[in-house]
Design an enzyme around this catalytic site. Structure first.
Site, PDB file in Angstrom:
ATOM      1  N   SER A  40      -3.435   5.194  11.566  1.00  0.00           N
ATOM      2  CA  SER A  40      -4.609   5.664  10.654  1.00  0.00           C
ATOM      3  C   SER A  40      -5.941   5.858  11.720  1.00  0.00           C
ATOM      4  O   SER A  40      -5.810   5.326  12.777  1.00  0.00           O
ATOM      5  CB  SER A  40      -4.849   4.685   9.703  1.00  0.00           C
TER       6      SER A  40
HETATM    7  N1  SAH Z   1      -0.567   0.769   9.072  1.00  0.00           N
HETATM    8  C1  SAH Z   1      -0.007   1.564   9.866  1.00  0.00           C
HETATM    9  C2  SAH Z   1      -0.242   3.019   9.293  1.00  0.00           C
HETATM   10  C3  SAH Z   1       1.003   3.690   9.184  1.00  0.00           C
HETATM   11  S1  SAH Z   1       0.938   5.019   8.302  1.00  0.00           S
HETATM   12  C4  SAH Z   1      -0.716   1.768  11.672  1.00  0.00           C
HETATM   13  O1  SAH Z   1      -1.573   1.055  11.806  1.00  0.00           O
HETATM   14  O2  SAH Z   1      -0.137   2.319  12.098  1.00  0.00           O
HETATM   15  C5  SAH Z   1       1.929   4.531   6.894  1.00  0.00           C
HETATM   16  C6  SAH Z   1       3.071   3.861   6.953  1.00  0.00           C
HETATM   17  O3  SAH Z   1       3.721   3.625   5.738  1.00  0.00           O
HETATM   18  C7  SAH Z   1       4.288   4.705   7.498  1.00  0.00           C
HETATM   19  O4  SAH Z   1       4.817   4.192   8.658  1.00  0.00           O
HETATM   20  C8  SAH Z   1       5.442   4.938   6.276  1.00  0.00           C
HETATM   21  O5  SAH Z   1       6.701   5.040   6.781  1.00  0.00           O
HETATM   22  C9  SAH Z   1       5.084   3.609   5.768  1.00  0.00           C
HETATM   23  N2  SAH Z   1       5.370   3.495   4.171  1.00  0.00           N
HETATM   24  C10 SAH Z   1       5.367   4.639   3.358  1.00  0.00           C
HETATM   25  N3  SAH Z   1       5.889   4.274   2.107  1.00  0.00           N
HETATM   26  C11 SAH Z   1       6.324   2.985   2.166  1.00  0.00           C
HETATM   27  C12 SAH Z   1       6.968   1.911   1.302  1.00  0.00           C
HETATM   28  N4  SAH Z   1       7.245   2.123   0.176  1.00  0.00           N
HETATM   29  N5  SAH Z   1       7.290   0.579   1.900  1.00  0.00           N
HETATM   30  C13 SAH Z   1       6.799   0.478   3.364  1.00  0.00           C
HETATM   31  N6  SAH Z   1       6.417   1.159   4.229  1.00  0.00           N
HETATM   32  C14 SAH Z   1       6.083   2.489   3.599  1.00  0.00           C
END
Ligand code: SAH
Length: 221
Positions: free
Chosen positions: A70
């Site tokens: 993000s």
């Molecule tokens: N907090 C992260 C943001 C990653 S983007 C960072 O700092 O890099 C969002 C993430 O949510 C992705 O890796 C995606 O695979 C995950 N995601 C999407 N749906 C999800 C679910 N139902 N349970 C767990 N993770 C999920």
């Protein structure tokens, strides 16, 4: 690419980070503890070396498995809304690169973080920088389910765009707790701050427009 061996964090990186913190301040981040955590964490460790030069711009970047790290502003803003206290028990949905996880851990909370993509979960497991944070507990699973075994949580943070507020996550929030969740589809979300009062009543506030990758149902092998 996340590195398994330590990387350099030199004066140039630190200088760029200080500038990023200043930009976040100008964009409205006022919580000094959150700003210090951003200042402490080498974001360039979390990115492919190809993006290293831009690591301290307020931008999102691709990581592995079609996911993104993000924007620093989004990370800082969501963290600020959580109003964290040291030793809070926090649940994060969407570990991704674990950058947000490290920001939370730097603030002294105990973090439980869930990732649904096996490849990403395994990849982060090899990342040397996470050895610094014994207060991060990682799980491979579906965030819609939360972690009933470890509930309730003082705070819950969702870092992917949720189609709706998952009822199980509301259940797993302590009375007096706060959840921060972007809700909406097609890359357009409203940030919601949800407070559960001591009587268990849920109050919602809308905090602005954001864009996240989608929160998807189920685990992905
Ligand atoms: N907090 C992260 C943001 C990653 S983007 C960072 O700092 O890099 C969002 C993430 O949510 C992705 O890796 C995606 O695979 C995950 N995601 C999407 N749906 C999800 C679910 N139902 N349970 C767990 N993770 C999920």
């Amino acid at each position: 690419m996340l590195q398994s061996v330590p990387k350099e964090d030199n004066y140039r990186h630190k200088g760029l980070r200080r500038q990023l913190v200043q930009q976040l301040r100008e964009k409205g981040i006022t919580d000094e503890k959150v700003l210090s955590a951003i200042d402490a964490i080498p974001r360039h460790f979390f990115l492919d070396p190809a993006f290293e030069k831009q690591a301290y711009e307020d931008r999102a970047f691709p990581i592995t498995a079609g996911q993104t790290i993000s924007h620093p502003f989004t990370v800082a803003y969501q963290t600020q809304l959580l109003d964290l206290k040291k030793f809070d028990k926090v649940l994060e949905i969407g570990t991704g690169s674990a950058y947000q996880a490290c920001v939370l851990a730097e603030l002294g909370v105990t973090l439980y973080t869930i990732e649904r993509q096996r490849a990403l979960y395994d990849y982060v497991g090899k990342f040397f920088f996470l050895n610094k944070y014994l207060n991060i507990k990682r799980f491979y699973g579906d965030g819609f389910e939360g972690l009933p075994t470890y509930a309730p949580f003082d705070k819950v943070l969702i870092t992917c765009g949720a189609p709706f507020v998952p009822p199980k996550l509301v259940e797993q929030l302590k009375p007096g707790g706060i959840m921060v969740i972007p809700v909406g589809e097609d890359g357009k979300q409203k940030m919601l701050r949800i407070k559960k009062d001591v009587a268990g009543t849920v109050l919602m506030e809308e905090m602005g427009d954001f864009s996240f990758v989608p929160m998807l149902q189920g685990k992905n092998k």
